[in-house]
Design a protein around this motif. Structure first.
Motif, short mmCIF file in Angstrom:
data_model
loop_
_atom_site.label_atom_id
_atom_site.label_comp_id
_atom_site.label_asym_id
_atom_site.label_seq_id
_atom_site.Cartn_x
_atom_site.Cartn_y
_atom_site.Cartn_z
N SER A 276 25.49 -40.51 -44.41
CA SER A 276 26.85 -40.30 -44.85
C SER A 276 26.93 -40.71 -46.32
O SER A 276 26.86 -41.90 -46.64
CB SER A 276 27.84 -41.13 -44.02
OG SER A 276 29.12 -41.07 -44.61
N ALA B 38 33.08 -43.55 -31.96
CA ALA B 38 33.12 -42.09 -32.08
C ALA B 38 32.50 -41.39 -30.88
O ALA B 38 32.99 -40.35 -30.43
CB ALA B 38 32.40 -41.65 -33.36
N LEU C 180 29.50 -37.08 -34.76
CA LEU C 180 28.97 -37.93 -35.83
C LEU C 180 29.24 -37.31 -37.21
O LEU C 180 29.44 -38.03 -38.18
CB LEU C 180 27.47 -38.15 -35.63
CG LEU C 180 27.10 -39.03 -34.44
CD1 LEU C 180 25.60 -38.99 -34.19
CD2 LEU C 180 27.56 -40.47 -34.67
N LEU D 224 22.04 -43.45 -40.07
CA LEU D 224 21.94 -43.55 -38.61
C LEU D 224 20.71 -42.79 -38.13
O LEU D 224 20.38 -41.73 -38.66
CB LEU D 224 23.19 -42.97 -37.95
CG LEU D 224 23.21 -42.93 -36.42
CD1 LEU D 224 23.36 -44.34 -35.86
CD2 LEU D 224 24.34 -42.05 -35.93
N PHE E 8 28.77 -38.33 -41.09
CA PHE E 8 27.35 -38.07 -41.40
C PHE E 8 27.19 -36.60 -41.74
O PHE E 8 26.89 -35.77 -40.90
CB PHE E 8 26.47 -38.48 -40.21
CG PHE E 8 26.44 -39.96 -39.98
CD1 PHE E 8 25.69 -40.79 -40.81
CD2 PHE E 8 27.15 -40.53 -38.94
CE1 PHE E 8 25.67 -42.15 -40.62
CE2 PHE E 8 27.13 -41.90 -38.73
CZ PHE E 8 26.39 -42.72 -39.57
N THR F 212 28.57 -49.86 -39.00
CA THR F 212 28.10 -48.52 -38.62
C THR F 212 27.95 -48.43 -37.11
O THR F 212 28.36 -47.44 -36.50
CB THR F 212 26.76 -48.20 -39.31
OG1 THR F 212 26.93 -48.27 -40.72
CG2 THR F 212 26.27 -46.82 -38.92
N SER G 130 35.32 -42.15 -39.25
CA SER G 130 34.60 -43.41 -39.49
C SER G 130 33.09 -43.22 -39.55
O SER G 130 32.35 -44.18 -39.79
CB SER G 130 34.94 -44.42 -38.39
OG SER G 130 34.57 -43.90 -37.12
N CYS G 131 32.61 -41.99 -39.35
CA CYS G 131 31.15 -41.71 -39.39
C CYS G 131 30.81 -40.83 -40.59
O CYS G 131 30.06 -41.23 -41.46
CB CYS G 131 30.71 -41.05 -38.09
SG CYS G 131 30.83 -42.13 -36.64
N ALA H 80 31.34 -48.12 -35.52
CA ALA H 80 31.94 -46.81 -35.78
C ALA H 80 31.31 -45.74 -34.90
O ALA H 80 32.00 -44.89 -34.34
CB ALA H 80 31.77 -46.45 -37.25
N VAL H 81 29.99 -45.78 -34.76
CA VAL H 81 29.28 -44.80 -33.93
C VAL H 81 29.66 -44.99 -32.46
O VAL H 81 29.90 -44.01 -31.74
CB VAL H 81 27.76 -44.93 -34.14
CG1 VAL H 81 27.00 -44.12 -33.10
CG2 VAL H 81 27.39 -44.48 -35.55
#
Length: 202
Positions: free
Chosen positions: A89, A18, A49, A96, A57, A11, A54-55, A14-15
């Motif tokens: 997510s 992004a 996000l 997150l 959320f 995570t 890949s996020c 990914a964050v």
């Protein structure tokens, strides 16, 4: 179909990918990822996000204000107010914490994320009501828990526990009246400042 890991490290990566240079700080503590962004990047970071593959959320499950004015018994130096959001997510089974410091202590203003997650509506009104944090772009920013005539913001650390006024029904006037607080301030629970790493926690 790509399967993403639900590990905090995945995570975090990914964050970071992004948000790129919008990340001011990102960390993992107690298995949870926290990312901090600047107020100017807050709304754009929220969109990234939500929309980054890949996020994803797609849910804001909580948003609250925080007053750090008495943090570490007044030894803390930095911005007084922060807005903390918890994102979920469902698609990728990851969570997150998104944190933004509000730049101006006297007039705390940050962008509204109500256009990104409509669940922010109630939470932003609550943070406005209780902390006095203004959310720029919110369609209906008004008090939600306190009375319309309420003075101040009761979750601020400098707000007196007894409040400023009290109300009662006056039989002679046949209406509710406001008057100065008549109870005396008292402390019934001692304040405890935990030392760093209390109980082995980082």
């Amino acid at each position: 179909m790509t399967i993403y890991s639900v590990s905090p490290e995945a995570t975090q990566a990914a964050v970071q990918a992004a948000l790129g240079d919008k990340v001011k700080q990102i960390s993992i503590a107690l298995g949870e990822v926290t990312v901090q962004v600047a107020p100017a990047d807050y709304l754009e970071a929220a969109l990234s996000l939500r929309d980054a593959p890949s996020c994803q959320f797609e849910q804001l499950i909580d948003l609250c204000g925080v007053d750090y004015s008495e943090y570490k018994d007044g030894a803390y130096e930095g911005a007084r107010f922060a807005v903390v959001s918890h994102l979920l997510s469902i698609s990728l089974n990851q969570r997150l914490r998104l944190k933004v410091w509000v730049a101006n202590d006297d007039m705390p203003v940050v962008a509204s994320v109500n256009s990104v997650w409509n669940s922010a509506n109630w939470f932003e009104r609550e943070a406005f009501d209780l902390f006095g944090i203004l959310f720029e772009g919110h369609d209906d920013l008004r008090r939600i828990l306190t009375d319309y005539g309420f003075i101040g913001h009761p979750f601020r650390k400098d707000f007196p526990l007894s409040g400023h006024v009290e109300m009662r029904y006056d039989a002679e006037q046949a209406r509710v009246v406001y008057q100065p607080v008549t109870i005396e301030a008292r402390e019934i629970t001692p304040r405890i400042i935990r030392e760093d790493n209390y109980g082995g926690l980082q």
